[in-house]
Design an enzyme around this catalytic site. Structure first.
Site, PDB file in Angstrom:
ATOM      1  N   GLY A  46       0.831  -1.196   0.000  1.00 18.22           N
ATOM      2  CA  GLY A  46       0.000   0.000   0.000  1.00 18.22           C
ATOM      3  C   GLY A  46       0.863   1.242   0.000  1.00 18.22           C
ATOM      4  CD  GLN A  51       3.308   5.817   2.542  1.00 20.22           C
ATOM      5  OE1 GLN A  51       2.347   5.263   2.014  1.00 20.22           O
ATOM      6  NE2 GLN A  51       4.301   5.138   3.103  1.00 20.22           N
ATOM      7  CD  GLU A 132      -1.095   2.432   2.594  1.00 17.64           C
ATOM      8  OE1 GLU A 132      -0.631   3.589   2.505  1.00 17.64           O
ATOM      9  OE2 GLU A 132      -0.406   1.463   2.942  1.00 17.64           O
ATOM     10  CG  HIS A 135       0.106   6.873   5.348  1.00 14.50           C
ATOM     11  ND1 HIS A 135       1.227   7.390   5.951  1.00 14.50           N
ATOM     12  CD2 HIS A 135       0.372   5.559   5.143  1.00 14.50           C
ATOM     13  CE1 HIS A 135       2.125   6.416   6.104  1.00 14.50           C
ATOM     14  NE2 HIS A 135       1.634   5.289   5.624  1.00 14.50           N
TER      15      HIS A 135
HETATM   16 NI    NI Z   1       2.493   3.396   5.522  1.00 10.02          NI
END
Ligand code: NI
Length: 162
Positions: A46, A51, A132, A135
């Site tokens: 993922g 990111q 995810e 995030h």
């Molecule tokens: Ni992560």
């Protein structure tokens, strides 16, 4: 397509709340393609847009059949059960922690063209959806893990238990 650089823990970008996607244009499609390529290159399950330094609500999750699911503006609409297991993150290299997550999760999201869909996942896929989506709100799994371990420490624990 192009590989993007994955940023790591300590970069303030990872703690920010991402903005919704409003335009389903070429720029979004390139972002999704690059995220899939970057994820495959990193051998991950993922990846979330922050990111790679993009503060938009976009994530890619690899499903149980090994296919990438593109999630734009995703929200968790249902969760059930519980699982406790090891979790890692491409932005926290070399560290793993035990995290409790729902066993089954249903996500509502938009695809790259803005069409709304729902997708459910169990076990590692459910874990991945939660990880995810966290995030996108600036949260890392390390906030939920009691302790973090290196791969060597995990090997040593496994040996001690066998
Ligand atoms: Ni992560």
């Amino acid at each position: 397509m192009a590989l993007r650089t994955i940023i790591t823990e300590g970069d303030p970008v990872l703690a920010k709340v991402c903005r919704p996607v409003e335009k389903f244009d070429d720029r979004l499609h390139i972002l999704l393609d690059d995220m899939k390529e970057t994820l495959a290159d990193a051998n991950g399950v993922g990846l979330a847009a922050p990111q790679i330094g993009i503060l938009r609500r976009v994530a890619v999750v690899i499903d149980a059949e090994d296919n990438p699911i593109e999630l734009v503006n995703p929200v968790i609409i249902h969760e059930e059960g519980e699982q406790t297991g090891l979790e890692g993150c491409l932005s926290v290299p070399g560290k793993y922690g035990v995290v409790t997550r729902p066993m089954k999760v249903t996500v509502r999201a938009q695809d790259r063209n803005g069409n709304t869909f729902e997708v459910s996942g169990e076990e590692i896929t459910a874990r991945c959806f939660c990880h995810e989506l966290a995030h996108l709100d600036g949260h890392l799994f390390t906030e939920l893990a009691q302790e973090l371990y290196t791969p060597d420490e995990l090997d040593a624990m496994e040996e001690a238990n066998s």
